[in-house]
Design a protein around this motif. Structure first.
Motif, PDB file in Angstrom:
ATOM      1  N   UNK A  81     -57.585  32.003 -14.140  1.00 24.76           N
ATOM      2  CA  UNK A  81     -57.355  32.029 -12.701  1.00 24.76           C
ATOM      3  C   UNK A  81     -58.576  32.501 -11.924  1.00 24.76           C
ATOM      4  N   UNK A  82     -59.490  33.178 -12.600  1.00 21.82           N
ATOM      5  CA  UNK A  82     -60.693  33.662 -11.914  1.00 21.82           C
ATOM      6  C   UNK A  82     -61.734  32.569 -11.717  1.00 21.82           C
ATOM      7  N   UNK A  83     -61.554  31.431 -12.395  1.00 25.80           N
ATOM      8  CA  UNK A  83     -62.519  30.341 -12.309  1.00 25.80           C
ATOM      9  C   UNK A  83     -62.145  29.371 -11.197  1.00 25.80           C
ATOM     10  N   UNK A  84     -63.150  28.755 -10.608  1.00 31.18           N
ATOM     11  CA  UNK A  84     -62.905  27.762  -9.563  1.00 31.18           C
ATOM     12  C   UNK A  84     -62.549  26.422 -10.178  1.00 31.18           C
ATOM     13  N   UNK A  85     -61.936  25.549  -9.386  1.00 29.82           N
ATOM     14  CA  UNK A  85     -61.631  24.204  -9.854  1.00 29.82           C
ATOM     15  C   UNK A  85     -62.910  23.476 -10.277  1.00 29.82           C
ATOM     16  N   UNK A  98     -56.151  20.814 -14.680  1.00 26.53           N
ATOM     17  CA  UNK A  98     -56.502  22.058 -13.992  1.00 26.53           C
ATOM     18  C   UNK A  98     -55.267  22.609 -13.296  1.00 26.53           C
ATOM     19  N   UNK A  99     -54.532  21.740 -12.595  1.00 26.44           N
ATOM     20  CA  UNK A  99     -53.345  22.180 -11.867  1.00 26.44           C
ATOM     21  C   UNK A  99     -52.273  22.700 -12.822  1.00 26.44           C
ATOM     22  N   UNK A 100     -52.090  21.991 -13.940  1.00 30.57           N
ATOM     23  CA  UNK A 100     -51.048  22.392 -14.885  1.00 30.57           C
ATOM     24  C   UNK A 100     -51.372  23.732 -15.535  1.00 30.57           C
ATOM     25  N   UNK A 101     -52.602  23.896 -15.996  1.00 34.47           N
ATOM     26  CA  UNK A 101     -52.956  25.165 -16.651  1.00 34.47           C
ATOM     27  C   UNK A 101     -52.985  26.295 -15.634  1.00 34.47           C
ATOM     28  N   UNK A 102     -53.401  25.995 -14.406  1.00 35.52           N
ATOM     29  CA  UNK A 102     -53.398  27.031 -13.373  1.00 35.52           C
ATOM     30  C   UNK A 102     -51.955  27.462 -13.059  1.00 35.52           C
ATOM     31  N   UNK A 103     -51.042  26.494 -12.984  1.00 41.96           N
ATOM     32  CA  UNK A 103     -49.633  26.825 -12.743  1.00 41.96           C
ATOM     33  C   UNK A 103     -49.061  27.635 -13.903  1.00 41.96           C
ATOM     34  N   UNK A 104     -49.477  27.282 -15.125  1.00 41.75           N
ATOM     35  CA  UNK A 104     -49.030  28.009 -16.311  1.00 41.75           C
ATOM     36  C   UNK A 104     -49.534  29.447 -16.286  1.00 41.75           C
ATOM     37  N   UNK A 105     -50.814  29.606 -16.008  1.00 43.40           N
ATOM     38  CA  UNK A 105     -51.401  30.943 -15.965  1.00 43.40           C
ATOM     39  C   UNK A 105     -50.741  31.793 -14.884  1.00 43.40           C
ATOM     40  N   UNK A 106     -50.479  31.194 -13.733  1.00 44.18           N
ATOM     41  CA  UNK A 106     -49.831  31.914 -12.632  1.00 44.18           C
ATOM     42  C   UNK A 106     -48.423  32.358 -13.030  1.00 44.18           C
ATOM     43  N   UNK A 107     -47.673  31.464 -13.684  1.00 46.46           N
ATOM     44  CA  UNK A 107     -46.309  31.797 -14.105  1.00 46.46           C
ATOM     45  C   UNK A 107     -46.301  32.932 -15.127  1.00 46.46           C
ATOM     46  N   UNK A 108     -47.294  32.950 -16.007  1.00 47.83           N
ATOM     47  CA  UNK A 108     -47.380  34.031 -16.989  1.00 47.83           C
ATOM     48  C   UNK A 108     -47.674  35.358 -16.296  1.00 47.83           C
ATOM     49  N   UNK A 109     -48.651  35.352 -15.411  1.00 45.22           N
ATOM     50  CA  UNK A 109     -49.039  36.579 -14.704  1.00 45.22           C
ATOM     51  C   UNK A 109     -47.888  37.097 -13.844  1.00 45.22           C
ATOM     52  N   UNK A 130     -39.963  26.641 -20.230  1.00 43.68           N
ATOM     53  CA  UNK A 130     -41.300  26.064 -20.195  1.00 43.68           C
ATOM     54  C   UNK A 130     -41.397  24.921 -19.189  1.00 43.68           C
ATOM     55  N   UNK A 131     -40.394  24.070 -19.160  1.00 49.22           N
ATOM     56  CA  UNK A 131     -40.469  22.892 -18.293  1.00 49.22           C
ATOM     57  C   UNK A 131     -40.212  23.223 -16.827  1.00 49.22           C
ATOM     58  N   UNK A 132     -39.892  24.474 -16.523  1.00 44.82           N
ATOM     59  CA  UNK A 132     -39.803  24.890 -15.125  1.00 44.82           C
ATOM     60  C   UNK A 132     -41.185  25.000 -14.494  1.00 44.82           C
ATOM     61  N   UNK A 133     -42.221  25.122 -15.331  1.00 45.11           N
ATOM     62  CA  UNK A 133     -43.591  25.217 -14.827  1.00 45.11           C
ATOM     63  C   UNK A 133     -44.064  23.821 -14.433  1.00 45.11           C
ATOM     64  N   UNK A 134     -44.564  23.679 -13.238  1.00 43.46           N
ATOM     65  CA  UNK A 134     -45.003  22.371 -12.742  1.00 43.46           C
ATOM     66  C   UNK A 134     -46.122  21.822 -13.625  1.00 43.46           C
ATOM     67  N   UNK A 135     -45.896  20.628 -14.171  1.00 45.80           N
ATOM     68  CA  UNK A 135     -46.888  19.984 -15.018  1.00 45.80           C
ATOM     69  C   UNK A 135     -46.574  20.051 -16.493  1.00 45.80           C
TER      70      UNK A 135
END
Length: 215
Positions: A81-85, A98-109, A130-135
């Protein structure tokens, strides 16, 4: 839930249970179609790796992941999450990944994706979380549960190789879709993950007999 697929002893238990529940599975196992025990690291790193590898070759996925690991220190949700797109795209990730992993990381945090507890849940419940996370789609969820957590009942019914192997093994006229295969897989509970591994192994055998390349 049955013991996680972390040892050959557990895998053998699953194979024995499948053989007792399903004569087709019994025939495959008797013919020597036995899967290898394979597991990837659980947690964010394992899930991110699966997302990276979607719809690209193994070599391309390894190259992209290698570049990501160079800028992810450590490979954690927070570091991602600290990295830019732009930085992530430079490593080789598509905008969608990028969007999927960012959404995953956000959901974990934020705590809505408790990766550290999914192995304690029934496969269907863990799949739904798991499938509740967008992407994150059904295939990604089930592959993570099976290959990163070793969940014995996770079943990737949408995997084309598993579907094709089932068509051949069960003498079906057409390749079953995810829903039809899910119905067939009910007889394999709580070892659907082991059944999927058997079908993957059988797919390789069947394609080798046909002289077709295995992808």
């Amino acid at each position: 839930m049955a013991t996680l697929l972390e040892t050959e002893a557990v895998l053998k238990r699953g194979l024995k249970a499948l053989a007792e529940a399903d004569p087709v599975m019994a025939g495959l196992v008797a013919d020597g179609v036995t899967p290898k025990l394979r597991k990837r690291p659980p947690g964010f790193e394992g899930l991110a790796w699966i997302i990276v590898g979607q719809q690209v070759s193994t070599a391309s996925a390894a190259a992209i992941w290698g570049r990501l690991r160079m800028i992810l220190d450590p490979p954690s949700p927070e570091s991602f999450l600290s990295l830019s797109d732009e930085e992530l795209r430079t490593a080789g990730l598509s905008a969608m990944k990028v969007r999927t992993i960012r959404a995953t990381a956000t959901a974990i945090v934020e705590g809505s994706l408790p990766l550290d507890r999914l192995h304690e849940l029934p496969a269907d419940e863990a799949h739904n979380i798991l499938t509740q996370v967008k992407g994150i789609g059904p295939w990604t969820a089930d592959i993570y549960l099976l290959f990163c957590l070793g969940h014995p009942d996770a079943f990737p019914g949408g995997d084309l190789a598993v579907q094709e192997a089932a068509r051949i093994a069960y003498g079906l006229d057409v390749r079953p879709d995810a829903r039809a295969l899910a119905d067939l897989a009910e007889r394999w509970r709580p070892w659907r993950g082991v059944a999927a591994k058997v079908l993957w192994a059988y797919y390789r055998v069947a394609k080798a007999r046909e002289g077709s390349p295995v992808t």
